[in-house]
Scaffold this active site. Structure first.
Site, PDB file in Angstrom:
ATOM      1  N   LYS A 114       0.788  -1.108   0.055  1.00  0.00           N
ATOM      2  CA  LYS A 114       0.070  -0.145  -0.012  1.00  0.00           C
ATOM      3  C   LYS A 114       0.828   1.311   0.144  1.00  0.00           C
ATOM      4  O   LYS A 114       2.132   1.419   0.400  1.00  0.00           O
ATOM      5  CB  LYS A 114      -0.728  -0.175   1.147  1.00  0.00           C
ATOM      6  CG  LYS A 114      -1.914  -1.197   1.050  1.00  0.00           C
ATOM      7  CD  LYS A 114      -2.895  -1.334   2.367  1.00  0.00           C
ATOM      8  CE  LYS A 114      -3.969  -2.426   1.787  1.00  0.00           C
ATOM      9  NZ  LYS A 114      -5.157  -2.564   2.963  1.00  0.00           N
ATOM     10  N   PHE A 164     -15.991   2.711   7.120  1.00  0.00           N
ATOM     11  CA  PHE A 164     -14.394   2.986   7.098  1.00  0.00           C
ATOM     12  C   PHE A 164     -13.804   3.248   5.678  1.00  0.00           C
ATOM     13  O   PHE A 164     -12.811   3.634   5.587  1.00  0.00           O
ATOM     14  CB  PHE A 164     -13.580   1.899   7.745  1.00  0.00           C
ATOM     15  CG  PHE A 164     -13.910   0.579   7.019  1.00  0.00           C
ATOM     16  CD1 PHE A 164     -13.175   0.352   5.759  1.00  0.00           C
ATOM     17  CD2 PHE A 164     -14.704  -0.542   7.445  1.00  0.00           C
ATOM     18  CE1 PHE A 164     -13.048  -0.976   5.321  1.00  0.00           C
ATOM     19  CE2 PHE A 164     -14.497  -1.877   6.933  1.00  0.00           C
ATOM     20  CZ  PHE A 164     -13.976  -2.034   5.888  1.00  0.00           C
ATOM     21  N   HIS A 222      -1.929  -5.607   0.869  1.00  0.00           N
ATOM     22  CA  HIS A 222      -3.183  -6.379   0.663  1.00  0.00           C
ATOM     23  C   HIS A 222      -2.981  -7.479   0.357  1.00  0.00           C
ATOM     24  O   HIS A 222      -1.808  -7.828  -0.324  1.00  0.00           O
ATOM     25  CB  HIS A 222      -4.005  -5.455  -0.455  1.00  0.00           C
ATOM     26  CG  HIS A 222      -4.900  -6.092  -1.309  1.00  0.00           C
ATOM     27  ND1 HIS A 222      -6.323  -6.221  -0.690  1.00  0.00           N
ATOM     28  CD2 HIS A 222      -5.026  -6.956  -2.318  1.00  0.00           C
ATOM     29  CE1 HIS A 222      -7.187  -7.095  -1.262  1.00  0.00           C
ATOM     30  NE2 HIS A 222      -6.287  -7.600  -2.321  1.00  0.00           N
TER      31      HIS A 222
END
Ligand code: ATP
Ligand code: MG
Length: 391
Positions: A114, A164, A222
């Site tokens: 990320k 979120f 991820h």
């Protein structure tokens, strides 16, 4: 396989030794007819033989014959393999037997470093590659891209309506993300085991998320949740535009030969270590591409007569997915890149620059592991070819 059935007579004619047979549906782009042609490629593993059926014409295209260069690690969905000079794209397993035998061993997953983690930790890629090596997962493609909010919504479709999501979207679009396709036995679960739980505070010390994660949102990596999700995510992620330096910047491009696929992780790790040691030198782009032979010939035109065995050298880059790395940031970027890569001939490289990529990984003047831009006038052409013109 659905629409091709060999005739009874052709089946009766088979008198070869028994051999484990795997079958794949492939396509080859026929430039003259401007269309994809469909084939069934049968691989006889034990006897190293190949047979190709033309689906449209319902007849043998290549009778069963020896195929000494057989490398089963290249036969997975989404990859392309050059067989007798033609680039076959592997689109499907042609029967249940092949699917059962190979789909778990060649499972793919979509890994992402990320943006908050990629930008902040020069060693993160090395750590990641070390874990992959330990777990026998291979890097098959990788790409540096920045997601737009639209890309994020498509990729994280299942989370868009969750509370979120705004913070997740903000984080994932905040800078370059390194997207990696991993292949190997149980790749989805193995990669998730490497990174650990979603919340880095619950991760164990050996998990990568415990080392690089900051919070539930900024959890550094991820990993696809299931093989089906992996296929969907890979489809989306590898269609993103690869990042690269702005036009007219000083750049140099290093390209890893596809025949070194099994060592992609080790070569990348070595390269990144060396790049990090040169002050000012920056990786501005990373992209996997599978160019066709004619384009490679055109690209390497300036090197005809300069590179020994030019024809074979071009062919080596036409044998599957190449990984290109664009460097920028220093005035003498080409010289820096050349120092990292080393002399063209690995034997000379071993004597003069024993730590260079070609000294460590190269085999000979054709399989010398990597190509590097070494003429300033060519740099723009190389950046355009591997990054800007990429589909
Ligand atoms: P990823 O899909 O990124 O590999 P994951 O599968 O472990 O992670 P998911 O439930 O799919 O977790 O959530 C996707 C991402 O959304 C997480 O990695 C994290 O960045 C973010 N996220 C998930 N749950 C929360 C939460 N409760 N609060 C904040 N962010 C969250
Ligand atoms: Mg998830």
């Amino acid at each position: 396989m659905t629409d091709y059935l060999p005739s009874a007579s052709s089946r009766q004619r088979v008198t070869f030794a028994e051999s484990q047979k795997f079958s794949f549906c492939t396509t080859w782009f026929d430039k003259v007819a401007d269309q994809d042609r469909k084939y069934i490629v049968n691989i006889f593993v034990d006897t190293k033989e190949i047979e190709i059926m033309d689906v449209g014409r319902k007849q043998a295209f290549l009778k069963r014959c020896p195929y000494p260069e057989l490398d089963m690690t290249k036969f997975y969905l989404g990859n392309s393999v050059v067989i007798h000079g033609r680039q076959h794209n592997i689109v499907e397993f042609a029967n249940e037997y092949t699917k059962k035998a190979l789909s778990s061993a060649q499972e793919r997953t979509c890994a992402i470093v990320k943006p908050h983690a990629y930008g902040a930790n020069p060693n993160i890629f090395k750590d990641l590659l070390r874990e992959l090596h330990k777990n026998q997962l291979a890097v098959s493609r990788l790409q540096l891209s920045q997601l737009t909010p639209q890309d994020a919504a498509q990729f994280y479709a299942e989370h868009v309506s969750k509370p979120f999501y705004p913070s997740l979207q903000q984080m994932i679009t905040s800078g370059p993300a390194l997207i990696i396709e991993l292949v190997g036995d149980q790749a989805v679960q193995k990669w998730r085991n490497i990174i650990g739980p979603t919340d880095p505070r619950q991760a164990l010390p050996q998990h990568l998320r415990s080392k690089y994660g900051i919070s539930v949102t900024e959890n550094a990596f991820h990993g696809s949740a299931t093989p089906q999700e992996a296929e969907r995510e890979i489809q989306i992620a590898f269609q993103l535009r690869p990042l690269c330096a702005p036009e007219h910047s000083r750049t140099a491009v290093i390209v890893i030969e596809p025949t070194f696929k099994a060592q992609y992780g080790d070569i990348l790790s070595h390269l990144f270590t060396q790049i990090n040691q040169v002050s000012g030198l920056v990786v501005s782009g990373i992209h996997s591409a599978d160019p066709v032979a004619a384009d490679i010939d055109e690209l390497f035109k300036a090197y005809q007569g300069v590179i020994p065995n030019w024809r074979s050298y071009c062919d080596a880059f036409d044998d599957g997915v190449c990984i290109a790395i664009e460097l920028t940031g220093s005035n003498d970027v080409i010289q820096n890149a050349r120092n990292i890569v080393g002399p063209f001939d690995p034997e000379i490289a071993k004597l003069l620059k024993p730590q260079s990529v070609r000294a460590v990984f190269g085999k000979d003047c054709v399989q010398n592991a990597v190509f590097v831009t070494d003429i300033a006038e060519e740099a723009e052409i190389h950046s355009d070819f591997w990054f800007r013109c990429a589909e």
